[in-house]
Motif scaffolding. Structure first.
Motif, PDB file in Angstrom:
ATOM      1  N   LEU A 200      12.585 -10.417  -3.943  1.00  0.00           N
ATOM      2  CA  LEU A 200      13.191 -11.389  -3.030  1.00  0.00           C
ATOM      3  C   LEU A 200      12.086 -12.248  -2.424  1.00  0.00           C
ATOM      4  O   LEU A 200      11.188 -11.722  -1.756  1.00  0.00           O
TER       5      LEU A 200
ATOM      6  N   GLU B   4      13.420  -5.101  -7.680  1.00  0.00           N
ATOM      7  CA  GLU B   4      14.181  -6.251  -7.189  1.00  0.00           C
ATOM      8  C   GLU B   4      13.240  -7.135  -6.370  1.00  0.00           C
ATOM      9  O   GLU B   4      12.628  -6.668  -5.406  1.00  0.00           O
TER      10      GLU B   4
ATOM     11  N   SER C 208      17.071 -13.971   5.289  1.00  0.00           N
ATOM     12  CA  SER C 208      18.290 -14.214   4.513  1.00  0.00           C
ATOM     13  C   SER C 208      19.508 -13.512   5.119  1.00  0.00           C
ATOM     14  O   SER C 208      20.631 -13.689   4.652  1.00  0.00           O
TER      15      SER C 208
ATOM     16  N   GLU D 137      11.761 -14.518   2.029  1.00  0.00           N
ATOM     17  CA  GLU D 137      12.368 -13.498   2.895  1.00  0.00           C
ATOM     18  C   GLU D 137      11.328 -13.068   3.940  1.00  0.00           C
ATOM     19  O   GLU D 137      10.475 -12.228   3.686  1.00  0.00           O
TER      20      GLU D 137
ATOM     21  N   TYR E 174      14.699  -7.050   9.815  1.00  0.00           N
ATOM     22  CA  TYR E 174      15.678  -8.092   9.495  1.00  0.00           C
ATOM     23  C   TYR E 174      15.005  -9.166   8.655  1.00  0.00           C
ATOM     24  O   TYR E 174      13.923  -9.663   8.994  1.00  0.00           O
ATOM     25  N   GLY E 175      15.635  -9.511   7.530  1.00  0.00           N
ATOM     26  CA  GLY E 175      15.137 -10.582   6.685  1.00  0.00           C
ATOM     27  C   GLY E 175      15.743 -11.913   7.077  1.00  0.00           C
ATOM     28  O   GLY E 175      16.855 -11.968   7.614  1.00  0.00           O
TER      29      GLY E 175
ATOM     30  N   ASN F  80      19.542 -10.104   5.384  1.00  0.00           N
ATOM     31  CA  ASN F  80      19.495  -8.705   4.964  1.00  0.00           C
ATOM     32  C   ASN F  80      18.923  -7.827   6.073  1.00  0.00           C
ATOM     33  O   ASN F  80      18.070  -8.255   6.846  1.00  0.00           O
ATOM     34  N   LYS F  81      19.390  -6.613   6.114  1.00  0.00           N
ATOM     35  CA  LYS F  81      18.954  -5.653   7.121  1.00  0.00           C
ATOM     36  C   LYS F  81      18.397  -4.413   6.426  1.00  0.00           C
ATOM     37  O   LYS F  81      19.025  -3.848   5.534  1.00  0.00           O
ATOM     38  N   TYR F  82      17.183  -4.013   6.837  1.00  0.00           N
ATOM     39  CA  TYR F  82      16.539  -2.855   6.229  1.00  0.00           C
ATOM     40  C   TYR F  82      16.180  -1.867   7.344  1.00  0.00           C
ATOM     41  O   TYR F  82      15.290  -2.135   8.148  1.00  0.00           O
TER      42      TYR F  82
ATOM     43  N   ILE G 190       9.585  -7.841  -1.311  1.00  0.00           N
ATOM     44  CA  ILE G 190       9.910  -9.090  -0.632  1.00  0.00           C
ATOM     45  C   ILE G 190       8.652  -9.867  -0.283  1.00  0.00           C
ATOM     46  O   ILE G 190       7.585  -9.300  -0.046  1.00  0.00           O
TER      47      ILE G 190
ATOM     48  N   VAL H 260      12.573  -2.547  -3.680  1.00  0.00           N
ATOM     49  CA  VAL H 260      12.752  -3.937  -3.281  1.00  0.00           C
ATOM     50  C   VAL H 260      11.399  -4.494  -2.855  1.00  0.00           C
ATOM     51  O   VAL H 260      10.724  -3.934  -1.984  1.00  0.00           O
TER      52      VAL H 260
ATOM     53  N   HIS I 255      15.292   4.700  -1.376  1.00  0.00           N
ATOM     54  CA  HIS I 255      15.164   3.250  -1.257  1.00  0.00           C
ATOM     55  C   HIS I 255      13.781   2.928  -0.710  1.00  0.00           C
ATOM     56  O   HIS I 255      13.386   3.459   0.331  1.00  0.00           O
TER      57      HIS I 255
END
Length: 615
Positions: free
Chosen positions: A370, A368, A390, A373, A387-388, A392-394, A340, A338, A305
């Protein structure tokens, strides 16, 4: 082979000290400041499998001079720790302090590590490594003396004309360039060959780095291109210093670097910008830089990822390069990519039509996207969590996080300058240097100070191409001033105007991606704003474009004509005389970017002769 050196004509033994007496003394401090000696020292340490010691000291010097945010400092510290100190690190040091550093680090795990914290944590490690390196310089000094005294003396003699002693004539004009990026390279390439000028280039790196190919190199570490060529390949008659400029002082007559004052008649500021990640770097040596890029490449190779923060041109290029390689089934592990962006659209400055094409191309590669964000980070015991906005947590435990945002202008030394009158008024609230259309800084007194590239407030796309055009403009204006003429603005009298539109790649892909250019296209590519042209070349081709092609075809703007000395008076300036001996260097590792060697790695060749009889 060396038996004839063992006894003199009277039959008495020749002492080692007598041999060493005729050899230049290379202290560790002097080696770290001089790119030619640094390269030779790196070669020797590589041969003895101990180069990690020098790379660690260079990294510590970078940490000391980092002027960014606490987060920037912590990232540099983390890179040092993960690269050199951690057990089984890629360049693990052979030191006795690993466990102590690890235990001390645990007490700081819940806080942001400051510069003082970082330096204190690594203090004992640094002292141990420094002791080893000092020993290596003594060994080198001894090896040179014992192995091949005559050979080394021959080198000194053959390079006598290349020993750098500063200005040789009181009539020469001293040009100091701060920063060896695209602006500095263009100015140095234009002025160094001219007898009228003596050029001193000051940079934190030992080489020019061709940043347009960084993304490609990061994703494809196997690429043959080194991205770099030595500053000595274009500053042939002048002087190169590795170091951080600490001050501009004495009524803007000199700069202070490595506790030494370098005087100038003209000053060029081309210090550029840096990212919070390694897409731009102030790594001193090519060896350390390559190690860092290879490490990122390995991490990309193995990651499942990948999170890319920032969807400007750089972030999008990075996503495309990874996505394209995955599409071609060149990765052993399938990846989720991803991308962002904190704003409501990617590639914010491009037009809507191009943006739509870019989004379609990225999506076709499995990226992907985003938007809206905004990312914040939080330290945990073992790793960072992002932390985004939105929700989301990465986590770095799951994602490889690549930052393509957080550009920082390298102008802090101007703000802290002790010069009177002050120079900080020339820096705006964004950290950009205010310049006139002629690229002279906006100051009521100092018309002899210029700035170009990312650090200026010029309205342009901040690209390598724009910085190169600025360098041509600055060189031309310095020559005009020496001829008693007024400096001219960019875009006038043969100078090309700063580009105000994004220089894209393939238009049908929204300005992303690359295609093979024909010979005709390559010749004219600098004139076409629809191509992000510099990405089609490697560093050697770019070197040739600036050094040769551009001066014939003006594809970078009209270069200045060569200015000769009005008189060949061989007298030193008073302020240069005192430093002319201490600043002398023997060119031991010079190679032109065209690949034609000039006494390449002579010191290393000497050091690599391992057979020796000690008596």
């Amino acid at each position: 082979m060396f038996s004839r050196f063992k006894r003199n004509t009277k039959g008495s033994s020749i002492h080692l000290n007598e041999l060493i007496a005729d050899i230049p003394d290379f202290s560790l401090d002097e080696v770290l400041k001089d790119p030619m000696l640094l390269t030779a020292f790196e070669d020797y340490l590589t041969q003895t499998w101990s180069q990690e010691n020098l790379l660690f000291i260079e990294a510590m010097n970078q940490l000391r001079h980092e002027s960014g945010t606490p987060e920037d400092i912590e990232k540099i510290f983390t890179r040092i720790y993960d690269t050199f100190v951690l057990l089984d690190a890629p360049l693990e040091l052979n030191v006795n302090t690993q466990e102590r550093v690890k235990e001390q680090l645990k007490s700081l795990r819940w806080s942001v590590i400051s510069r003082d914290d970082a330096l204190d944590l690594l203090k004992e490690t640094e002292q141990e490594v420094l002791s080893m390196l000092v020993l290596y310089t003594i060994i080198i000094h001894t090896i040179i003396a014992v192995i091949d005294l005559f050979f080394f003396k021959k080198i000194c003699s053959s390079n006598k004309s290349k020993i750098n002693t500063g200005p040789i004539s009181i009539l020469q004009k001293r040009v100091v360039i701060i920063g060896g990026g695209f602006t500095g390279f263009a100015v140095g390439s234009a002025l160094d060959p001219m007898p009228l000028f003596h050029v001193t280039l000051i940079d934190t790196k030992d080489s020019f780095e061709y940043t347009p190919q960084i993304v490609s190199k990061v994703v494809n570490a196997e690429k043959i291109s080194s991205l770099r060529f030595t500053h000595g390949s274009y500053i042939v008659n002048g002087k190169v210093i590795i170091g951080y400029v600490e001050d501009i002082c004495e009524d803007a007559k000199c700069v202070k670097v490595n506790d030494e004052k370098i005087y100038f008649d003209y000053l060029v500021i081309g210090t550029g910008s840096s990212y919070s990640c390694q897409l731009k770097s102030s790594d001193s040596s090519s060896l350390y830089r390559t190690a860092g890029l290879n490490q990122i490449s390995t991490e990309i190779e193995n990651a499942k990822h990948i999170l890319i923060v920032g969807a400007g041109l750089v972030g999008c290029e990075l996503a495309v390069a990874i996505g394209k390689k995955q599409q071609d089934a060149l990765y052993p592990v399938k990846k989720q990519i991803v991308l962002i962006e904190a704003r409501d659209k990617i590639i914010y400055r491009t037009d809507e039509k191009q943006r739509k094409r870019a989004e379609e191309y990225l999506t076709s590669l499995g990226v992907e996207i985003l938007v809206n964000e905004r990312i914040t980070s939080c330290n945990t015991q073992d790793h960072n969590v992002y932390y985004g906005s939105s929700g989301n947590k990465y986590s770095e435990q799951d994602f490889l996080v690549l930052m393509a945002t957080g550009v920082k202008l390298n102008t802090s030394f101007i703000l802290t300058s002790t010069n009177e009158p002050p120079l900080d008024a020339c820096v705006d609230v964004n950290g950009s240097i205010r310049v006139r259309p002629t690229l002279q800084i906006e100051h009521w007194k100092y018309n002899n100070i210029f700035a170009g590239g990312d650090v200026t407030n010029v309205i342009e796309e901040k690209t390598a191409y724009a910085a190169t055009l600025a360098g041509v403009c600055i060189a031309r204006n310095i020559c005009r001033m020496e001829k008693g003429k007024d400096p001219i603005a960019q875009g006038t009298k043969g100078l090309l105007a700063p580009p105000t539109k994004a220089l894209h790649g393939v238009e049908s892909l929204g300005g992303l991606g690359k295609k093979r250019l024909s010979f005709f296209e390559r010749k004219l590519s600098f004139l076409n704003p629809t191509w992000q042209v510099l990405k089609y070349f490697n560093e050697k081709q770019f070197f040739k474009i600036v050094q040769e092609t551009s001066k014939k075809s003006n594809i970078l703007g009209k270069f200045p004509k060569t200015l000769e000395l009005p008189d060949q008076t061989q007298s030193l300036r008073p302020e240069d005389a005192s430093s002319s001996v201490t600043s002398s260097r023997i060119d031991l590792s010079r190679e032109g970017a065209s690949g034609i060697p000039n006494d390449k790695h002579l010191l290393s060749e000497c050091l690599s002769k391992r057979t020796c009889n000690f008596e």
